[in-house]
Design an enzyme around this catalytic site. Structure first.
Site, PDB file in Angstrom:
ATOM      1  N   GLU A   1       0.845  -1.196   0.000  1.00  0.00           N
ATOM      2  CA  GLU A   1       0.000   0.000   0.000  1.00  0.00           C
ATOM      3  C   GLU A   1       0.887   1.254   0.000  1.00  0.00           C
ATOM      4  O   GLU A   1       1.379   1.655  -1.036  1.00  0.00           O
ATOM      5  CB  GLU A   1      -0.999  -0.076   1.161  1.00  0.00           C
ATOM      6  CG  GLU A   1      -1.920  -1.295   0.978  1.00  0.00           C
ATOM      7  CD  GLU A   1      -3.113  -1.341   1.925  1.00  0.00           C
ATOM      8  OE1 GLU A   1      -3.087  -0.710   2.992  1.00  0.00           O
ATOM      9  OE2 GLU A   1      -4.104  -2.026   1.577  1.00  0.00           O
TER      10      GLU A   1
HETATM   11  C1  HEC Z   1      -3.268   1.143  -1.693  1.00  0.00           C
HETATM   12  C2  HEC Z   1      -4.648   1.230  -1.336  1.00  0.00           C
HETATM   13  C3  HEC Z   1      -5.000   1.677   0.062  1.00  0.00           C
HETATM   14  C4  HEC Z   1      -4.475   2.703   0.806  1.00  0.00           C
HETATM   15  C5  HEC Z   1      -3.397   3.686   0.417  1.00  0.00           C
HETATM   16  C6  HEC Z   1      -5.204   2.703   2.044  1.00  0.00           C
HETATM   17  N1  HEC Z   1      -6.139   1.723   2.048  1.00  0.00           N
HETATM   18 FE1  HEC Z   1      -7.485   1.345   3.511  1.00  0.00          FE
HETATM   19  N2  HEC Z   1      -7.971  -0.374   2.614  1.00  0.00           N
HETATM   20  C7  HEC Z   1      -7.527  -0.809   1.393  1.00  0.00           C
HETATM   21  C8  HEC Z   1      -7.929  -2.169   1.178  1.00  0.00           C
HETATM   22  C9  HEC Z   1      -7.622  -3.014  -0.046  1.00  0.00           C
HETATM   23  C10 HEC Z   1      -8.614  -2.560   2.347  1.00  0.00           C
HETATM   24  C11 HEC Z   1      -9.182  -3.943   2.656  1.00  0.00           C
HETATM   25  C12 HEC Z   1      -8.048  -4.777   3.218  1.00  0.00           C
HETATM   26  C13 HEC Z   1      -8.529  -6.020   3.896  1.00  0.00           C
HETATM   27  O1  HEC Z   1      -9.679  -6.057   4.308  1.00  0.00           O
HETATM   28  O2  HEC Z   1      -7.716  -6.941   4.050  1.00  0.00           O
HETATM   29  C14 HEC Z   1      -8.651  -1.404   3.223  1.00  0.00           C
HETATM   30  C15 HEC Z   1      -9.322  -1.337   4.444  1.00  0.00           C
HETATM   31  C16 HEC Z   1      -9.508  -0.171   5.174  1.00  0.00           C
HETATM   32  C17 HEC Z   1     -10.456  -0.002   6.262  1.00  0.00           C
HETATM   33  C18 HEC Z   1     -11.426  -1.042   6.797  1.00  0.00           C
HETATM   34  C19 HEC Z   1     -12.850  -0.781   6.354  1.00  0.00           C
HETATM   35  C20 HEC Z   1     -13.738  -1.941   6.671  1.00  0.00           C
HETATM   36  O3  HEC Z   1     -14.947  -1.797   6.614  1.00  0.00           O
HETATM   37  O4  HEC Z   1     -13.237  -3.033   6.970  1.00  0.00           O
HETATM   38  C21 HEC Z   1     -10.301   1.280   6.719  1.00  0.00           C
HETATM   39  C22 HEC Z   1     -11.082   1.952   7.845  1.00  0.00           C
HETATM   40  C23 HEC Z   1      -9.250   1.884   5.929  1.00  0.00           C
HETATM   41  N3  HEC Z   1      -8.810   0.980   4.988  1.00  0.00           N
HETATM   42  C24 HEC Z   1      -8.721   3.150   6.124  1.00  0.00           C
HETATM   43  C25 HEC Z   1      -7.516   3.570   5.550  1.00  0.00           C
HETATM   44  C26 HEC Z   1      -6.688   4.654   6.047  1.00  0.00           C
HETATM   45  C27 HEC Z   1      -7.003   5.494   7.257  1.00  0.00           C
HETATM   46  C28 HEC Z   1      -5.623   4.743   5.210  1.00  0.00           C
HETATM   47  C29 HEC Z   1      -4.432   5.655   5.294  1.00  0.00           C
HETATM   48  C30 HEC Z   1      -3.685   5.651   6.514  1.00  0.00           C
HETATM   49  C31 HEC Z   1      -5.804   3.745   4.189  1.00  0.00           C
HETATM   50  N4  HEC Z   1      -6.936   3.035   4.445  1.00  0.00           N
HETATM   51  C32 HEC Z   1      -4.951   3.587   3.090  1.00  0.00           C
HETATM   52  C33 HEC Z   1      -6.798  -0.047   0.492  1.00  0.00           C
HETATM   53  C34 HEC Z   1      -6.030   1.059   0.870  1.00  0.00           C
END
Ligand code: HEC
Ligand code: HEC
Ligand code: HEC
Ligand code: HEC
Ligand SMILES: [Ca+2]
Ligand SMILES: [Ca+2]
Lengths: 326, 326
Positions: A120
Site C-alpha cells: 500500500e
Molecule cells: C493502496 C490502497 C489503500 C491505501 C493507500 C489505504 N487503504 Fe485502507 N484499505 C484498502 C484495502 C484493499 C482494504 C481492505 C483490506 C482487507 O480487508 O484486508 C482497506 C481497508 C480499510 C479499512 C477497513 C474498512 C472496513 O470496513 O473493513 C479502513 C477503515 C481503511 N482501509 C482506512 C484507511 C486509512 C485510514 C488509510 C491511510 C492511513 C488507508 N486506508 C490507506 C486499500 C487502501
C-alpha cells in the site's frame, strides 16, 4: 440445511421484532474535538505518509467516490495490484471490526496498517513520523491536540480515526422514510425493501450501516466461485469453519461502492443481489425482484461528507524526501 | 556578454519604471459561470478520465500541495516516470502559454493533453467521452452549461479551463504590502525584495504571477548541468537558439512548489536562488543575500483556493470500466 437454519433464524428475527425495522437511522456526526478531526483530515489526505509521496488514504478511499477507489482491487506502491477490494471508509465506525477479515479491532488500530504495508503506502513508521516531526505546522497542531504526547503512531492513528468517525452519511431517502416520511421512497422502492426483509437479506445486512454487525460465510448454501485466494476470517482465527467467512459489508451508499464483493468481481448491483440470493439463500428470485431490491438499495445513499480539501503544510530541507522510483 | 545584455535590459527596465513595481497584485477570482466552474472541478478530480480509473488532474496537481505533486518528475499510468517536473496549476491562467515549452496556447488547449498522454492518464479521448456520456448526472450538467453542444473534448476542456481560471492565490503578504500595508512584510523580507530587484531577478520573474511572461534560456551566462534531456522551447520552434529555453516559472507559492526547476533537482529554495544567480546572472551573491531573497519569496504564498471536494456521480453498467493492470 444451512439454508434452513438461516431461514429459521430469519423467521425468528422477524417474529420477535414485528414492528422494529432491521435497519436503523444514521445520525449526523457530532464533532466534539474539531481540532483533532481537522488534523486527522490532513493526515488522511497526506501523501507524504507514503514512500512515493504520491499515495494517501484518500487515494484508495476517495471521498469523491463514496470512500472507495472503484477498482476491483487497489493500486498500491509501485502500481502493485492489491489482494482485495477496498471497502468504504464511510460509516466504517459502525463496523464490529475493521478489514474484510476483522483483523483490526477499531479504526485507530486499522490506520497503522496501510502506511507501512509494502503493497500500500510502503513507508516505515519511523520515516512517517520523521516526516511529520520535521514540519513545524504539524508539530504545532499535534501539540495543540495531544499536548505532551507529541507525534507518535498512537497520536497519528488517533487523529485519523477521529476524522473517520465523522465520515457518516445521514439523511438518505431511506432514513427519511424510517423517520416517518412515508413519501420519501417510492412504491417500487418500498416493495424492494419488503423483498429485502422477506428474503432474509436483513438477517445479515442490518443495523445502522445495513451490514458490519457480523462475519458470515460467503457461499453459505452454494460455493462462491472466485479466482481470489483470500480466505477471510480464517486468517485471524485459523479455524477451518472460518474459511471464506467475511465481514458482512455495509450496504449504505452501495450505489457508489462498486465493484462488489471482496474480489470486486461484480459491477452491476442487480447482479450482486442475484449472486447473494443464489449463494447465501438459495431461494429463487426473479429478475424483477432482484431489480426491485437493487432499486431499494439505492435509497441508502446518504448525504456525502462535505470535505474542504485540507491545505497541507510544506516540507522543508530536513523533511525526508519521497522515493517514488526506488 | 549575455550577462551584460541582461544587465542593460534590467537597468533600462528599472530606469523607465522608477515607481512601478515589477510584480503586480493578484486579484481574487471573479466567477461569472459558477455551474461551468463546478463541472470543471468535478472533471479535475475525475479519476475515470484515466485508463486506470485512479489518476486525475489532482493526482499530479494536488490542490492540497500548492497545485503540484511535490516530486522531481511525476508518476503516470502504470507508475511510469514522467519526463519533467509538474508545474503548479495555481495562477496558471497568468502564463503566456502552457507547459514548460509553451506548446499549448492556453488552459483549454492544455487540458486535452494529459488525458490521452500514455505516460499520464493514458485514456483515449473517445473512451473518456464515453465514460462521461454514460453517466446521466454528467449529461445533465453538460446540458445545463453547454446546451446543445453536449459532451465533447471541446466542452470538457472548456469546463476544466474555467475551473483552473479560478485557481488564483490572492492576498499574500506581499500583495498586502503592494496594496499599501507597509507592515505586511518584515524588514528582512523587504531587503530580500530589494535584492530581488537589484539583482535583476525581476527582469524575468515579473507580472502578477512573478513569472510566466517570457521564455528564457536556462543557463544564460553559465551552462546548467542536468541529467534531464528535455530541451524546452526547441521542441516547439526547432530553433537552435531555443535549446534549453523554458517558460519562466511563476514564483507565486514557491514555498509549496518544490522541488525546483524543470528537472525537479533542487529541493531547497535558497539553493535554487543560488543556482539562478549563478547560471542566469553570474553576479556574486553571498549566502546571506540568497537567504534573504528566499525569505522574501516566501511572502508570495497567497490564500490557497478553498475547494470543497466534489462528489462524483456513480458509473453504471454501461460505463466503460477502468483497466488499471492491462
Ligand atoms: C493502496 C490502497 C489503500 C491505501 C493507500 C489505504 N487503504 Fe485502507 N484499505 C484498502 C484495502 C484493499 C482494504 C481492505 C483490506 C482487507 O480487508 O484486508 C482497506 C481497508 C480499510 C479499512 C477497513 C474498512 C472496513 O470496513 O473493513 C479502513 C477503515 C481503511 N482501509 C482506512 C484507511 C486509512 C485510514 C488509510 C491511510 C492511513 C488507508 N486506508 C490507506 C486499500 C487502501
Ligand atoms: C448469510 C449472510 C448473508 C445474507 C443472508 C445476505 N448477505 Fe449479502 N453479503 C454477505 C457477505 C458475507 C457479503 C460479502 C461477501 C464477499 O464479498 O465475499 C455480502 C455482500 C453483499 C453485497 C455486496 C456488498 C459490497 O459492498 O461488496 C450486496 C449488494 C449484498 N450482499 C446484498 C444482499 C442481498 C440483497 C441479500 C438478500 C438477497 C443478501 N445480501 C443476503 C452476507 C449475507
Ligand atoms: C501524471 C501526471 C499528470 C497528470 C495526471 C496531469 N498533469 Fe498536468 N502536468 C504534468 C506535467 C509533468 C506537466 C509539465 C509538462 C510539460 O511542461 O511538458 C504538466 C503541465 C500542466 C499545465 C501547464 C502549467 C504551466 O504553467 O505550464 C497545466 C495547466 C496542467 N498540467 C493541467 C492539468 C490538467 C487539467 C490535467 C487533467 C486533465 C492534468 N494536468 C493532468 C503532470 C500531470
Ligand atoms: C534570464 C531569465 C532569468 C533570470 C534573470 C532569473 N531567472 Fe529564475 N528562472 C528562469 C527560468 C527560465 C527558470 C526555469 C528554469 C528551469 O527550470 O529549467 C527559472 C526558475 C527559477 C526558480 C525555480 C522555480 C520553479 O518553480 O522551479 C526560482 C526559485 C527562481 N528562478 C528564482 C530566481 C531568482 C531569485 C533570480 C535572481 C537571483 C532569478 N530567478 C533570475 C529565468 C530567470
Ligand atoms: Ca466495493
Ligand atoms: Ca516544482
Amino acid at each position: 440445511m444451512k439454508m434452513q437454519t438461516l431461514a429459521i433464524v430469519a423467521a425468528g428475527l422477524m417474529a420477535t421484532t414485528v414492528q422494529a425495522e432491521p435497519i436503523q437511522i444514521i445520525e449526523p456526526a457530532v464533532i466534539t474535538e474539531p481540532e483533532k478531526v481537522e488534523l486527522g483530515k490532513k493526515l488522511f489526505f497526506e501523501p507524504r505518509l507514503s514512500k512515493s509521496g504520491f499515495l494517501s488514504c484518500n487515494s484508495c478511499h476517495n471521498l469523491s467516490l463514496g470512500g472507495v477507489d472503484a477498482l476491483p482491487t487497489s493500486i498500491g506502491h509501485n502500481w502493485q495490484e492489491g489482494p482485495i477490494n477496498s471497502p468504504t471508509v464511510l460509516n466504517a465506525k459502525y463496523m464490529l471490526a475493521q478489514f474484510w477479515d476483522g483483523r483490526a479491532a477499531d479504526l485507530k488500530e486499522q490506520a497503522a496498517g496501510p502506511i507501512e504495508n509494502p503493497k500500500e503506502m510502503a513507508l516505515p513508521h519511523d520515516v512517517a513520523l520523521e516526516v511529520l516531526r520535521t514540519i513545524p505546522a504539524y508539530q504545532d497542531e499535534f501539540a495543540a491536540v495531544f499536548g505532551d504526547q507529541g507525534i507518535t503512531m498512537d497520536t497519528v492513528t488517533d487523529a485519523i480515526a477521529a476524522f473517520e468517525e465523522t465520515l457518516v452519511t445521514p439523511n438518505s431517502r431511506f432514513d427519511q422514510y424510517l423517520a416517518g416520511d412515508k413519501n420519501a421512497i417510492t412504491e417500487v422502492e418500498l416493495e424492494g425493501y419488503e423483498l429485502f426483509k422477506a428474503n432474509a437479506c436483513s438477517a445479515c445486512h442490518n443495523g445502522p450501516a445495513v451490514g458490519g454487525t457480523s462475519f458470515q460465510k460467503m457461499g453459505l448454501v452454494k460455493e462462491y466461485i472466485t479466482d481470489n485466494p483470500e480466505l477471510g476470517r480464517y486468517n485471524v482465527t485459523g479455524k477451518e469453519s472460518d474459511k471464506n467467512v467475511f465481514k458482512v459489508p455495509t450496504l449504505r451508499n452501495i450505489e457508489l461502492t462498486y465493484p462488489y464483493f471482496h474480489d470486486g468481481s461484480v459491477w452491476d448491483l442487480t447482479e450482486a443481489v442475484k449472486v447473494m440470493q443464489e449463494v447465501q439463500l438459495g431461494l429463487p428470485l426473479s429478475d424483477e425482484e432482484a431489480e426491485k431490491i437493487a432499486i431499494f438499495l439505492k435509497t441508502l445513499t446518504g448525504d456525502q461528507p462535505q470535505i474542504t480539501l485540507p491545505i497541507l503544510p510544506p516540507s522543508n530541507p530536513n523533511t525526508p524526501r519521497p522515493a517514488p522510483f526506488k
